[in-house]
Design a protein around this motif. Structure first.
Motif, PDB file in Angstrom:
ATOM      1  N   GLU A 114       0.811  -1.225   0.000  1.00 15.97           N
ATOM      2  CA  GLU A 114       0.000   0.000   0.000  1.00 15.97           C
ATOM      3  C   GLU A 114       0.847   1.280   0.000  1.00 15.97           C
ATOM      4  O   GLU A 114       0.321   2.362  -0.187  1.00 15.97           O
ATOM      5  CB  GLU A 114      -1.021  -0.035   1.145  1.00 15.97           C
ATOM      6  CG  GLU A 114      -2.084  -1.104   0.866  1.00 15.97           C
ATOM      7  CD  GLU A 114      -3.510  -0.695   1.152  1.00 15.97           C
ATOM      8  OE1 GLU A 114      -3.725  -0.032   2.175  1.00 15.97           O
ATOM      9  OE2 GLU A 114      -4.409  -1.038   0.349  1.00 15.97           O
ATOM     10  N   GLU A 115       2.161   1.150   0.157  1.00 18.62           N
ATOM     11  CA  GLU A 115       3.038   2.317  -0.064  1.00 18.62           C
ATOM     12  C   GLU A 115       3.014   2.706  -1.538  1.00 18.62           C
ATOM     13  O   GLU A 115       3.331   3.832  -1.904  1.00 18.62           O
ATOM     14  CB  GLU A 115       4.494   1.972   0.302  1.00 18.62           C
ATOM     15  CG  GLU A 115       4.827   2.137   1.762  1.00 18.62           C
ATOM     16  CD  GLU A 115       6.337   2.061   1.997  1.00 18.62           C
ATOM     17  OE1 GLU A 115       7.098   1.713   1.089  1.00 18.62           O
ATOM     18  OE2 GLU A 115       6.738   2.358   3.134  1.00 18.62           O
ATOM     19  N   VAL A 116       2.688   1.726  -2.409  1.00 18.47           N
ATOM     20  CA  VAL A 116       2.762   1.939  -3.850  1.00 18.47           C
ATOM     21  C   VAL A 116       1.378   1.996  -4.490  1.00 18.47           C
ATOM     22  O   VAL A 116       1.139   2.767  -5.416  1.00 18.47           O
ATOM     23  CB  VAL A 116       3.593   0.784  -4.490  1.00 18.47           C
ATOM     24  CG1 VAL A 116       3.603   0.873  -5.995  1.00 18.47           C
ATOM     25  CG2 VAL A 116       5.002   0.791  -3.940  1.00 18.47           C
ATOM     26  N   THR A 117       0.447   1.179  -4.001  1.00 18.26           N
ATOM     27  CA  THR A 117      -0.902   1.156  -4.579  1.00 18.26           C
ATOM     28  C   THR A 117      -1.904   0.643  -3.549  1.00 18.26           C
ATOM     29  O   THR A 117      -1.535  -0.119  -2.652  1.00 18.26           O
ATOM     30  CB  THR A 117      -0.942   0.243  -5.835  1.00 18.26           C
ATOM     31  OG1 THR A 117      -2.175   0.445  -6.515  1.00 18.26           O
ATOM     32  CG2 THR A 117      -0.848  -1.235  -5.486  1.00 18.26           C
ATOM     33  N   SER A 118      -3.154   1.056  -3.717  1.00 15.90           N
ATOM     34  CA  SER A 118      -4.203   0.542  -2.834  1.00 15.90           C
ATOM     35  C   SER A 118      -4.588  -0.869  -3.294  1.00 15.90           C
ATOM     36  O   SER A 118      -4.585  -1.165  -4.489  1.00 15.90           O
ATOM     37  CB  SER A 118      -5.401   1.484  -2.920  1.00 15.90           C
ATOM     38  OG  SER A 118      -6.539   0.821  -2.456  1.00 15.90           O
ATOM     39  N   LYS A 122      -8.498  -4.425  -6.523  1.00  9.43           N
ATOM     40  CA  LYS A 122      -7.441  -4.869  -7.439  1.00  9.43           C
ATOM     41  C   LYS A 122      -7.509  -6.384  -7.660  1.00  9.43           C
ATOM     42  O   LYS A 122      -8.025  -7.126  -6.818  1.00  9.43           O
ATOM     43  CB  LYS A 122      -6.051  -4.516  -6.881  1.00  9.43           C
ATOM     44  CG  LYS A 122      -5.816  -3.036  -6.732  1.00  9.43           C
ATOM     45  CD  LYS A 122      -5.678  -2.326  -8.060  1.00  9.43           C
ATOM     46  CE  LYS A 122      -5.828  -0.825  -7.977  1.00  9.43           C
ATOM     47  NZ  LYS A 122      -4.909  -0.164  -7.093  1.00  9.43           N
ATOM     48  N   ASP A 190      -3.313  -6.791 -11.462  1.00  9.97           N
ATOM     49  CA  ASP A 190      -2.803  -5.476 -11.048  1.00  9.97           C
ATOM     50  C   ASP A 190      -1.607  -5.635 -10.112  1.00  9.97           C
ATOM     51  O   ASP A 190      -0.733  -4.764 -10.048  1.00  9.97           O
ATOM     52  CB  ASP A 190      -3.895  -4.699 -10.296  1.00  9.97           C
ATOM     53  CG  ASP A 190      -5.154  -4.547 -11.118  1.00  9.97           C
ATOM     54  OD1 ASP A 190      -5.060  -3.998 -12.232  1.00  9.97           O
ATOM     55  OD2 ASP A 190      -6.235  -5.001 -10.669  1.00  9.97           O
ATOM     56  N   ILE A 191      -1.634  -6.713  -9.316  1.00  4.14           N
ATOM     57  CA  ILE A 191      -0.583  -6.914  -8.306  1.00  4.14           C
ATOM     58  C   ILE A 191      -0.128  -8.377  -8.358  1.00  4.14           C
ATOM     59  O   ILE A 191      -0.961  -9.286  -8.339  1.00  4.14           O
ATOM     60  CB  ILE A 191      -1.118  -6.600  -6.880  1.00  4.14           C
ATOM     61  CG1 ILE A 191      -1.642  -5.157  -6.794  1.00  4.14           C
ATOM     62  CG2 ILE A 191      -0.042  -6.852  -5.827  1.00  4.14           C
ATOM     63  CD1 ILE A 191      -2.372  -4.826  -5.487  1.00  4.14           C
ATOM     64  N   ASP A 218       1.935  -0.866 -15.300  1.00  7.55           N
ATOM     65  CA  ASP A 218       1.051  -0.636 -14.150  1.00  7.55           C
ATOM     66  C   ASP A 218       1.122  -1.755 -13.111  1.00  7.55           C
ATOM     67  O   ASP A 218       0.536  -1.630 -12.035  1.00  7.55           O
ATOM     68  CB  ASP A 218      -0.403  -0.493 -14.625  1.00  7.55           C
ATOM     69  CG  ASP A 218      -0.563   0.730 -15.501  1.00  7.55           C
ATOM     70  OD1 ASP A 218       0.165   1.720 -15.255  1.00  7.55           O
ATOM     71  OD2 ASP A 218      -1.385   0.689 -16.438  1.00  7.55           O
ATOM     72  N   VAL A 220       2.172  -3.991 -10.110  1.00 11.73           N
ATOM     73  CA  VAL A 220       2.949  -3.884  -8.876  1.00 11.73           C
ATOM     74  C   VAL A 220       3.476  -5.285  -8.565  1.00 11.73           C
ATOM     75  O   VAL A 220       2.707  -6.252  -8.566  1.00 11.73           O
ATOM     76  CB  VAL A 220       2.070  -3.360  -7.725  1.00 11.73           C
ATOM     77  CG1 VAL A 220       2.818  -3.408  -6.402  1.00 11.73           C
ATOM     78  CG2 VAL A 220       1.617  -1.938  -8.029  1.00 11.73           C
ATOM     79  N   LYS A 243       6.206  -1.667 -11.045  1.00 14.70           N
ATOM     80  CA  LYS A 243       6.495  -1.055  -9.736  1.00 14.70           C
ATOM     81  C   LYS A 243       6.957  -2.123  -8.734  1.00 14.70           C
ATOM     82  O   LYS A 243       6.154  -2.928  -8.289  1.00 14.70           O
ATOM     83  CB  LYS A 243       5.239  -0.358  -9.230  1.00 14.70           C
ATOM     84  CG  LYS A 243       4.731   0.723 -10.179  1.00 14.70           C
ATOM     85  CD  LYS A 243       3.467   1.370  -9.638  1.00 14.70           C
ATOM     86  CE  LYS A 243       2.953   2.442 -10.581  1.00 14.70           C
ATOM     87  NZ  LYS A 243       2.335   1.886 -11.803  1.00 14.70           N
TER      88      LYS A 243
END
Ligand SMILES: NC(=O)c1ccc[n+]([C@@H]2O[C@H](COP(=O)([O-])OP(=O)(O)OC[C@H]3O[C@@H](n4cnc5c(N)ncnc54)[C@H](OP(=O)(O)O)[C@@H]3O)[C@@H](O)[C@H]2O)c1
Length: 283
Positions: A114-118, A122, A190-191, A218, A220, A243
């Motif tokens: 969560e430092e990079v994306t919520s 996702k 997404d992740i 995009d 992570v 990321k």
């Protein structure tokens, strides 16, 4: 930090423990905040686990981290379990105030990501279905992911974990499959979270589970492995302009959560991160 008659003891139990990064991380925090605490590591043989918990309670120890091989076995000696620790079925933190067990591994990973994306809404792919995957996957579900796909070499293990998460009703869509099909899943994700030990020292030259060609900008990419700091998988992520999220951050944030549970004080994460980097010889 001076050890005094009034010094509060917290620590780690595991077997072995001598290579742990937790003592320098927590003691750096206690020193910075001038807190009257010391963190020590105890090598506890599995045959002595019950006595270790009873003994620590008798000695007025304030808290423990718990590592391999005690994370599951220790639960039977506790009075209470945090709700998610109970779902995960493993404990990495004990608060002796109420002899309560927590699992902060998953929170650690989620905070790192969560430092990079919520995580909310996702699509998340998790590689591996062992202890780290269990802890992280429940928290991914708890933090509102849209979908969770667990991929493992042993597919039945992934299926079991996906079933347990599905039963928890924390998330609507949970799938499982073979790690050999990972490329197709990652293209729609997404992740990506790698909880396998692939690329861990001394095997840092092993092929990563996914190559840069499969990643878009995009995506992570979080690797639970923290030694080396920049794993082959994270190097691929950087090559793809995706990321990267480093495993050291999970170690940091699980420690920060434990610190707060024991002391009630917000952990000074910057100094803890520097202590970890010093220990790992990271610039
Ligand atoms: N950053 C942190 O704070 C943190 C915290 C905890 C753990 N970790 C790291 O996370 C990793 C896993 O720990 P764990 O406790 O979950 O271990 P574990 O319970 O032994 O699980 C390992 C998982 O990785 C899979 N695996 C092992 N070797 C593989 C390979 N060569 N190719 C594909 N899959 C493979 C296993 O698949 P099978 O089921 O098919 O054998 C299993 O699902 C370790 O590297 C550990 O250092 C990091």
């Amino acid at each position: 930090m001076k050890i005094k008659g009034s010094t509060n003891i917290v620590g780690l139990i595991g077997h072995p423990v001598e290579h742990s990064f937790s003592p320098p991380m927590h003691n750096a925090a206690f020193k910075l905040l001038d807190m009257n605490y010391a963190y020590v590591a105890f090598d506890v043989n599995p045959n002595n686990l019950n006595e270790a918990i009873a003994g620590a309670q008798a000695l007025n120890v304030k808290g423990f981290n718990v590592t391999i091989p005690h994370k599951v076995e220790v639960m039977q000696y506790l009075d209470e379990l945090d709700e998610v620790a109970e779902l995960i079925g493993a404990v990495n933190t004990i608060d002796f105030k109420n002899l309560k067990g927590y699992n902060t591994d998953g929170i650690g990973a989620v905070k790192a990501i969560e430092e990079v994306t919520s995580i909310k809404n996702k699509n998340v792919v998790v590689a591996g279905a062992g202890g780290a995957s269990r802890a992280i996957s429940f928290y991914i579900a708890k933090y509102g992911a849209e979908s969770l796909t667990i991929l493992n070499r042993n597919e039945a293990k992934a299926q079991n974990l996906a079933g347990d998460i599905s039963d928890s009703a924390l998330i609507d869509e949970v799938k499982s499959g073979s790690i050999s099909a990972i490329d197709g899943y990652v293209r729609n994700a997404d992740i990506l979270i790698d909880t396998t030990p692939v690329g861990m020292h001394p095997h840092s030259n092993d092929d990563p589970i996914v190559d840069a060609g499969v990643m878009d900008e995009d995506l992570v990419v979080f690797d639970a492995v923290y030694n080396p700091n920049e794993t082959a998988l994270l190097k691929e992520a950087i090559k793809a302009n995706a990321k990267p999220v480093y495993g050291i951050k999970m170690l940091l944030y699980q420690g920060a959560e434990s610190f707060k549970i024991w002391t009630g004080v917000d952990a000074p994460v910057d100094v803890m991160e520097n202590a970890l980097k010093d220990t790992l010889n990271i610039e």
